[in-house]
Design a protein around this motif. Sequence first.
Motif, PDB file in Angstrom:
ATOM      1  N   PRO A   1       0.681  -1.229   0.248  1.00  0.00           N
ATOM      2  CA  PRO A   1      -0.228  -0.276   0.046  1.00  0.00           C
ATOM      3  C   PRO A   1       0.791   1.287   0.029  1.00  0.00           C
ATOM      4  N   ARG A   2       1.897   1.176   0.010  1.00  0.00           N
ATOM      5  CA  ARG A   2       2.933   2.556   0.149  1.00  0.00           C
ATOM      6  C   ARG A   2       2.873   3.358  -0.769  1.00  0.00           C
ATOM      7  N   ARG A   3       3.096   2.713  -2.048  1.00  0.00           N
ATOM      8  CA  ARG A   3       3.003   3.404  -3.457  1.00  0.00           C
ATOM      9  C   ARG A   3       3.695   4.742  -3.401  1.00  0.00           C
ATOM     10  N   LEU A   4       4.909   4.733  -3.146  1.00  0.00           N
ATOM     11  CA  LEU A   4       5.780   6.027  -3.246  1.00  0.00           C
ATOM     12  C   LEU A   4       5.580   6.732  -4.402  1.00  0.00           C
ATOM     13  N   HIS A   5       5.244   6.205  -5.442  1.00  0.00           N
ATOM     14  CA  HIS A   5       5.473   7.179  -6.525  1.00  0.00           C
ATOM     15  C   HIS A   5       4.016   7.907  -6.630  1.00  0.00           C
ATOM     16  N   LEU A   6       3.243   7.713  -5.604  1.00  0.00           N
ATOM     17  CA  LEU A   6       2.076   8.412  -5.475  1.00  0.00           C
ATOM     18  C   LEU A   6       2.153   9.508  -4.252  1.00  0.00           C
ATOM     19  N   GLN A   7       3.003   9.278  -3.327  1.00  0.00           N
ATOM     20  CA  GLN A   7       3.096  10.268  -2.225  1.00  0.00           C
ATOM     21  C   GLN A   7       3.693  11.744  -2.739  1.00  0.00           C
ATOM     22  N   LYS A   8       2.979  12.698  -2.607  1.00  0.00           N
ATOM     23  CA  LYS A   8       3.413  13.933  -2.971  1.00  0.00           C
ATOM     24  C   LYS A   8       4.791  14.574  -2.322  1.00  0.00           C
ATOM     25  N   ASP A   9       5.543  15.035  -3.224  1.00  0.00           N
ATOM     26  CA  ASP A   9       7.018  15.386  -2.638  1.00  0.00           C
ATOM     27  C   ASP A   9       7.904  14.271  -2.402  1.00  0.00           C
ATOM     28  N   HIS A  10       7.558  13.067  -2.322  1.00  0.00           N
ATOM     29  CA  HIS A  10       8.476  11.871  -2.117  1.00  0.00           C
ATOM     30  C   HIS A  10       9.458  11.984  -3.328  1.00  0.00           C
ATOM     31  N   PRO A  11      10.582  11.675  -3.143  1.00  0.00           N
ATOM     32  CA  PRO A  11      11.610  11.731  -4.307  1.00  0.00           C
ATOM     33  C   PRO A  11      11.269  10.747  -5.572  1.00  0.00           C
TER      34      PRO A  11
END
Length: 443
Positions: A30-40
């Motif tokens: 569920p982390r889906r880092l590509h959808l977390q705003k401002d995440h690198p």
Amino acid sequence: PTQSSVDINGASYKTDSWFNTPPNIIANVPRRLHLQKDHPVYVTRQIIESVFPAPTYKYHNTFDPVVTTHQNFDSLGFPLDHPGRAKSDTYYVNESTLLRTHTSAHQADLFRANLSPGYLISADVYRRDEVDRSHYPVFHQMEGARSWDRANALGGDVAAAVWSDLEKLPTHAMKVEDPNPPFHAERNPLQDDHHSAAEAEAIGAHLKRSLELMVVEIFSRAARAAKRADPDFVDEPLRVRWVEAYFPFTSPSWELEVYYGGDWLEVLGCGVVKQDLYINAGVPNQLGWAFGIGLERIAMLLFQIPDIRLFWSQDPRFSNQFVGVSDNLDSLKRFVPFSKYPGCYKDVSFWLKSTSAAGGSTKANAHDFHENDLMEIVRSVCGDVVEDAKVVDDFTHPKTGRRSLCYRINYRSLERTLTNTETNELHDRLTQALVEKLGVEIR
Ligand code: PHE
């Protein structure tokens, strides 16, 4: 694992003897880092998307990671004995269901849907792999493709409109090394049943110029970020080169490498789409290119992030450094490392379990050992507290043929100093798990 079903991202799946996905991996879905705003990883996606603009390119960012073996392998022409299919390399849910190992798993479906001339897919992908500062079993990829339709062409050749489109090549001023011919009969063949030499060349050129433009965009942003941090920073001229490659679903195929920190670094794979994919997807008149790129690797260069585990960190000393970047890409700053906590090495030496028939006195023993199985036990027992695990000794006894290995485990948390007791306890638990799960004998 003996359970008969597993929940992933709110859906329930039947498991069978192929099931080999541990809870710590499922917890990351569920982390889906590509959808977390401002995440690198999100910011890296944004920058690449800016080079492949809508509406020519349609963006797909929410495809589920649970796919079929057909989507991940068969639809792309992977042979049945391809090593990528092995349980030692891939996380299976059951015999016909797995966590995608690459975003190419969605190529065939998107060609069939035929929604737009081009697309970009960003998504989390899963691979059983080694443990070190640039490998993590979950990472993010972006897949891109561009297709043209030759339905209205005379004599089967690409229509004039397609040619003029193909000839509108993206331009840039970077010097690129590209020593190989556009295709090569043995090493990197043209699909001569389907493409004329001119077509393959035109598609290849469009592909290469488009990706070069992307690299220029990323590295000029990296250089500007470096200059904002240090006005005296002088960026070295960017060196990039094309090398020939092989993928089951493209031909000819290439990888793009960037010279960085004294080494050639592979940044992406790409090629002219195998015509069978279009044919099987019911769009035989299309032709085009596809590429796949790892987002963490690019983000590590762009933000100067030294350890891939940091992307998963929930520590505000990490995330606070990027606040606001998504809304203003020109505010992108290099990551400022927080102090590195002390690390601690511990070795574990063991004899491998022999799998040869009992009583064989002269034959060398056979061993059924996959390093990725060990790496996974390291991850399951120690989580992100191990920076890397490396083999330091590999010995086969000359008389008995028994083989022993010694692994050096580097314990270091990104977030705090580990106590001695804690490290010892972890190492004991790891040792115990190796005995139980791999049947090894500790030396
Ligand atoms: N899927 C390939 C990989 O993960 C990359 C790739 C994508 C190559 C598209 C060619 C075309 O290595």
